[in-house]
Design an enzyme around this catalytic site. Sequence first.
Site, PDB file in Angstrom:
ATOM      1  N   ASP A  55      42.120 -21.340  33.127  1.00  0.00           N
ATOM      2  CA  ASP A  55      40.993 -20.520  32.659  1.00  0.00           C
ATOM      3  C   ASP A  55      39.848 -20.513  33.648  1.00  0.00           C
ATOM      4  O   ASP A  55      38.764 -20.993  33.363  1.00  0.00           O
ATOM      5  CB  ASP A  55      40.520 -21.061  31.291  1.00  0.00           C
ATOM      6  CG  ASP A  55      39.403 -20.218  30.701  1.00  0.00           C
ATOM      7  OD1 ASP A  55      39.279 -19.047  31.075  1.00  0.00           O
ATOM      8  OD2 ASP A  55      38.652 -20.732  29.867  1.00  0.00           O
TER       9      ASP A  55
ATOM     10  N   HIS B  60      34.468 -24.741  35.316  1.00  0.00           N
ATOM     11  CA  HIS B  60      34.534 -23.278  35.346  1.00  0.00           C
ATOM     12  C   HIS B  60      33.723 -22.570  34.261  1.00  0.00           C
ATOM     13  O   HIS B  60      33.844 -21.334  34.119  1.00  0.00           O
ATOM     14  CB  HIS B  60      36.002 -22.821  35.288  1.00  0.00           C
ATOM     15  CG  HIS B  60      36.697 -23.167  34.002  1.00  0.00           C
ATOM     16  ND1 HIS B  60      37.513 -24.257  33.872  1.00  0.00           N
ATOM     17  CD2 HIS B  60      36.691 -22.566  32.801  1.00  0.00           C
ATOM     18  CE1 HIS B  60      37.981 -24.308  32.643  1.00  0.00           C
ATOM     19  NE2 HIS B  60      37.497 -23.284  31.971  1.00  0.00           N
TER      20      HIS B  60
END
Length: 995
Positions: free
Chosen positions: A351, A556
Amino acid sequence: MYHQPVLKNRRTLLERAEKFISDIYFTDCNLRGRLYGDSCPLESITSFLSCKRIPFTEAAQQNFSPYKIGDTFGPTWWTCWFKVNLKIPVNWRGKEVHLLWESDGEAMVWRDEQPVQGLTKEGEKTSYILTDCLKDEEPHSVTLYVELACNGLFGAGQGSMIAAPDPNRKYSVQKAELVVFNRDVRELLTDFEMLIDIVKVLCYNVCKLCCCVNGGLLKTNVKRIILWSFVAATGGRRAASPIFNNYDSETIRKCGRSWVTAIHLMEKNPEFMFTCSQAQQFQWVKTWYPGLFSQIQHYVKKGQFIPVGGTWVEMDGNLPSGESMVRQFLEGQRFFHKEFGLHCKEFWLPDTFGYSAQLPQIMQGSGISRFLTQKLSWNLVNVFPHNTFFWEGLDGSQVLTHFPPGNSYGMEGKVEDLVNTVKNNKDKGRANHSAALFGFGDGGGGPTQLMLDRLQRVQDTDGLPKVWMSAPDRLFSELQADSALLCTWTGELFLELHNGTYTTQAQIKRGNRQCETLLHDIEVASSLALSRGEAFEYPVKQLQELWRLLLLNQFHDVIPGSCIEMVVEDALRYYEDIRRVGGGLLDDACRALLSKEQKGDAHAVFNSLPWERNEVIQLQDTAGQPGLALVSVPSVAKLALLSFDLADGTVLMANGILQTIVNKNGSLASLHLVNANREAISDGCHGNQFVMFDDVPLYWDAWDVMDYHLQTRKPVLEVVQPVQIVSSGGLRGSVSFTLRISDKSTITQEIVLDAMCPYIKFNTQVEWAESHKFLKVEFPVRVRSPNATYEIQFGHLQRPTHRNTSWDWARFEVWGHKWADLSEHNFGVALLNDCKYGYSVHRNIMTLSLLRAAKAPDANADMGTHHFTYAIMPHTGSFQDASVIQCAYNLNFPLRLIRSAPGTVPWSALSVSDPAVILETVKQAEDRKGSLVVRLYESHGSSVTTMLRFTLPVREAWHCDLLERPDPTQPAHITPDGIILNFSPFQIVSLLLHL
């Protein structure tokens, strides 16, 4: 007697079957309503509310007050501890007994001072098994503690999952009681659910379903009805990767809840395997839940709990520097080896918002040749054409890459998941195996017993793919064995979505760049101080702590800015910690570079870059008065000159290299490269033009900027303070001005031209208080080229400046690091910056993205004062020959002043003979006191031979990988002039130097 047959209508049969297992309709008489048998209340339930996250030992000592089911508590981010006293009825002997617990928030059950299970209604975990089969000798009276976090699986967004948190939200426990759990009913419910899904998804004949449903409805003591064989299921899975917070963050408790539940499932399901990445999370669990960590170590040895990824966190794949990416693997792999005796074989990054073209080489250098991701399925415009392929990086390195065709990292083991995994596989025939990642992953929680039960039934079912539980190693081994026909994708994996993350939360991005620079300089200075042979102690522990903080912020959803306000506050505090502690370490190292005789009150300059620099720097005299100095003045130095034209308010600035005319609103009417007699600004246009855009994406506010924002371009034209001269010549010429963006926001800028400098700097301050707006700056240049070049980690790549195809058009906003360049033959213009990452070069307009104003998930994102610098650099020849790369480094790595004695002799420790090779890193080797690691890379895209020169007392040298493991077959031969090194394009070379 004759009975007319019942009409087998597909819709009514399916809906009847669905109602038979519904948890909403007809629960008073359907199968779902029989899941729980007898119940009895708890003996007592008391609670204690805390605004802090405290350990169990502290919580158990608090004063607990009576709690009534349904009473509210909170607010968001607080913790409510419950003490639960229960007594199991004696007549429940032989029954499976659960604590049924339904509440808002995420909970952890503690028993005998140890965490035993997570409870999350959103994560389908609403009961804790007290006993599988109550026996007389078992304790019937039990005391449990339940630690309940006042937040949901995805935080506490007000109105939507990504909305800013509601700080005043209240929480409650809706149900807390003892129940008899009917395991046979659960098994039958799962049977029916899977059968219904098979009929729906595979369009099977409904007659079998009709018989099963009717049979089920007619029996009160039902048994399993499905008649075919089931065993186990599917490939590896990703564990929790929630939003990071602070040291006592909710993430830590999410890890505890998720992983203790996974361990509990392993105890009951020997075939179950659980993959988990992110060494940082393991470190947290080791610190906060040592008993759980010991269990994890046990199941790692058994092969059920499988560390993957090899990195400190699942970092962003675009914005961290090359050295930061190396450190992600170095810290991660070293942790996994120390705690579990293994190195990860797979890079696990489901992701993230794009993938740098240098990642394959960095993976290979870190002992990893396999890569799993999923996010490319989110592409907005183009469907990525592969699910299993070889990914070739910038230097030619290849890694076997798998992109699970189910297009999810949070499957639930349903028939539809398995069918989609086969149906969507774009490489059928070339690769006939694929992973299905199941479990609650995005917000934590992991898999459930129900998911395992579903998958247990469909290992070898007609019409469905054959499935089995597997470690990632088996999956990739199968793919590798059958890889002869796989395709190769060369270059970056660009995600056509979430490109607003290159700009959102500008303070985080500035902190990242500055701290990367600071840690670089600390390591260089400390390494040189170590090599001087004096009593200098390399700050091993402090540097590791600072690096781990920086790496944590590269998660992230942090460095991209897609995080809540509390995370932003924590991230900025971590950067301040790095600056504060790191500043002291740098001062210590710089002082250690000087002998006692060299110390004094005069000025010396520390240059952490491996080339000579001619720069104007600011300093103070002994009286504390500011002044300027030109460092390393060559034999001929041309100074900056300014003239002011009263007629129209423009200013002419020149330094013999560049000449520019600045309009009264701060835009550039002209930018002339003197020796080449070339104008850089396009006819009829102005450079340094600020522009505003409306910025309302489709949904993912902090994440996305959509192509349609380009239709709303509006120049910033209102002048508050026209251009005025700040410094009128000598070593530095500068002018300043102020523009009004709106009634709430302004830009103040100082345009600086220094002696001997080939670029113009724009020191910028923005007071920013906008909503859903996007600020950029444009430079229309006299250059025509189909491609622009952007710096990435350890190199650069080209992207189109046109929009011929949908793949070109989808790159309307792209990322880069310290510079971007647009060149035609023998002339070009480079755009440099000190903390920005978003670019757009369309035709001849070079654009740098400056600030966004998203409102979710942080309602105050980017509001406030911002400081940043960018620069424009016209040049002759290629950007390589014009030293654009070195100039961008110079802009980002300031010269550091040191107090020294007058007449201190300059000392050069390391240099490289070929400008194509950049000496990126000098550090002490891990676990090797008195040895250094030197990392270099080829930056031009060429094959070169260069000499690494040094004045350090090097005894021997070896080539090593990025984990600093020497290659015994590759000694680096030391000659009287240094070490000769051969590079292929964009190759990274690491050397281990023994002093």
